[in-house]
Scaffold this active site. Sequence first.
Site, mmCIF file in Angstrom:
data_model
loop_
_atom_site.group_PDB
_atom_site.id
_atom_site.type_symbol
_atom_site.label_atom_id
_atom_site.label_comp_id
_atom_site.label_asym_id
_atom_site.label_seq_id
_atom_site.Cartn_x
_atom_site.Cartn_y
_atom_site.Cartn_z
ATOM 1 N N HIS A 1 0.977 -2.636 -7.802
ATOM 2 C CA HIS A 1 0.929 -4.051 -7.435
ATOM 3 C C HIS A 1 -0.469 -4.623 -7.644
ATOM 4 O O HIS A 1 -1.437 -3.889 -7.901
ATOM 5 C CB HIS A 1 1.362 -4.249 -5.973
ATOM 6 C CG HIS A 1 0.506 -3.535 -4.971
ATOM 7 N ND1 HIS A 1 -0.763 -3.925 -4.656
ATOM 8 C CD2 HIS A 1 0.761 -2.432 -4.206
ATOM 9 C CE1 HIS A 1 -1.263 -3.127 -3.730
ATOM 10 N NE2 HIS A 1 -0.359 -2.190 -3.448
ATOM 11 N N CYS B 1 -0.985 3.252 -2.968
ATOM 12 C CA CYS B 1 -0.389 2.553 -4.102
ATOM 13 C C CYS B 1 -1.339 2.529 -5.292
ATOM 14 O O CYS B 1 -2.497 2.916 -5.198
ATOM 15 C CB CYS B 1 -0.015 1.130 -3.702
ATOM 16 S SG CYS B 1 1.333 1.058 -2.506
#
Length: 414
Positions: free
Chosen positions: A341, A359
Site C-alpha cells: 500500500h 506491510c
Amino acid sequence: MSLARPGRSAARLPVALLAAALLAPLAACSSGTTGTTGTSGAGDAKGTSASATASPGAGDRPVTVAVTPAGNQVPAGGPVRVTAIGGTLTSVTVTAADGRTLPGEVAADGRTWTSGRKTAPGAAYEVRTATRSAGGTAGSSTAAFTTAPAGKVNKVDWRPGGATTVGIAQPISLVFDHPVRNRAEVEKQLKVTTSNGTEGSWGWLRDWSGRDRVDWRPRTYWKPGTRVTLEAELNGTDSGPDGGWFVRDYRTAFTIGAGQVVKVDLDRHRLSFVRDGKTLRRIPVSGGTPGGDKRSWRGTAVLMAKEGTINMNSETVGLGNAYDKMVDHSMRLTWSGMYAHAAPWNARFFGRSNQSSGCIGMSDADAAWFYAQVRPGDPFEITGRDTKGVVAPGNGFGAWNLSWAEWQEKSALR
C-alpha cells in the site's frame, strides 16, 4: 497495518450456478413421479414395482419395473436404480419437482438403469420408464418417491468469482460453513475443466477462519489466456458428522490474465513488477521492521483483493504501539493482514530500510501506478533474511509455498 474484520456475505445464485464470493476479513498490516407411488412407509428405501401399461400379445408376459428407492421421506444421497423384470428398458427419465432431471445410463443387457447423480434431500422425484417385453411388446410405467429433508445444510463460499480475469497464481478456493468429514466424496463431485488441459490438484486446508477449505492449484503458474470452469455437483452429498448436506450445485468460470509476477526483495528494499518476462518498473519500498512481530512474511503470497482506501488499526493484530489511519491503494496479501500500500509517512525509508508494521509500503505515486497494474491472483514472490517465516497455505493463498508433491498429498483422493 491492520483493521477490524468485517463480516462475510454471499450472493446466492440458482441451482447449478456458483452462488457467492468470499469477502476478505478486515484489513491489517500485520505486523497483523406423478403416477403409481411406491407403497413403502416413511424412510423405507425398498424398491417398488409397476407393470408396463401395454397389453401383451399372445404368450407375451408384461414387464415389471422395480424402482429403488421408493416411498416417502426416504434417505437422500444415493442413486436411483430401475430394473426391468421380464424384458428390457428402452428409456428412463427421473425428474425432480423443480424440473431438473437425473442423468443415468442403461446397462449393456438393457435390464437396469442407474442414475449418475445422487438424490437430494427434501425432494420429490417422478420416474418414467419405457420398456419392451421379451415378445417385443412396448410398454411404459410411472413411479414416484420423496426424500427426507436435510437436518443441517452445508454451504460454500469461494474464489474467484465468475466472469472475472485473474492472475497466474490464483487458486480455486472453496470454504465450507460446516466441517467436511466425507472429504473424498465431496472432492469427487468437484470438476475443473481448462481450455488447455492444465494439470492441477485439490488440496484440503484449514482456512485462517478455522473452517474447512479445499483449493485447486495448477502444478505451475497458469498459462495466460487459459479459460477455467469449475462444476461442483454437490447437491445430494453428505458432508459427514456435524457437517450436514449440500442441497445445491455450484458453477463458475473465469479467465487467466497476463503473466504478471511481483518480485519483492526485502533485503534490497525493492519491488520489481514483471509482465510477460519484462520488468516494467522497479519501486523502492520499506518492509516490516526486523527483529520482532512487525516483520513481513516471505515466500509466495497471492494478491487476494484490491481494497482501495481502508482503515488500518493496529489493535486488530495485537500490536502494542497503536495506530489508526486511512491508507490508500491497499492490496491484501494475507488474511493475517499483510498488504502492499501507499505509506507516505515512511518516505525516508523507501529503498533504504525496513521500518513498517509488516506491510510493503511505497510512495503515493508508485502505489497509484502499481495498484492500476496488478490484479487479484498475481503472485508476490517475497525474499528476505529477517522475516516471520513463510506464508502458510491457509493464510490467504499460500499453497505455492508447498512443492507439487506436498500439495498432491493434501488431496483426499490420494
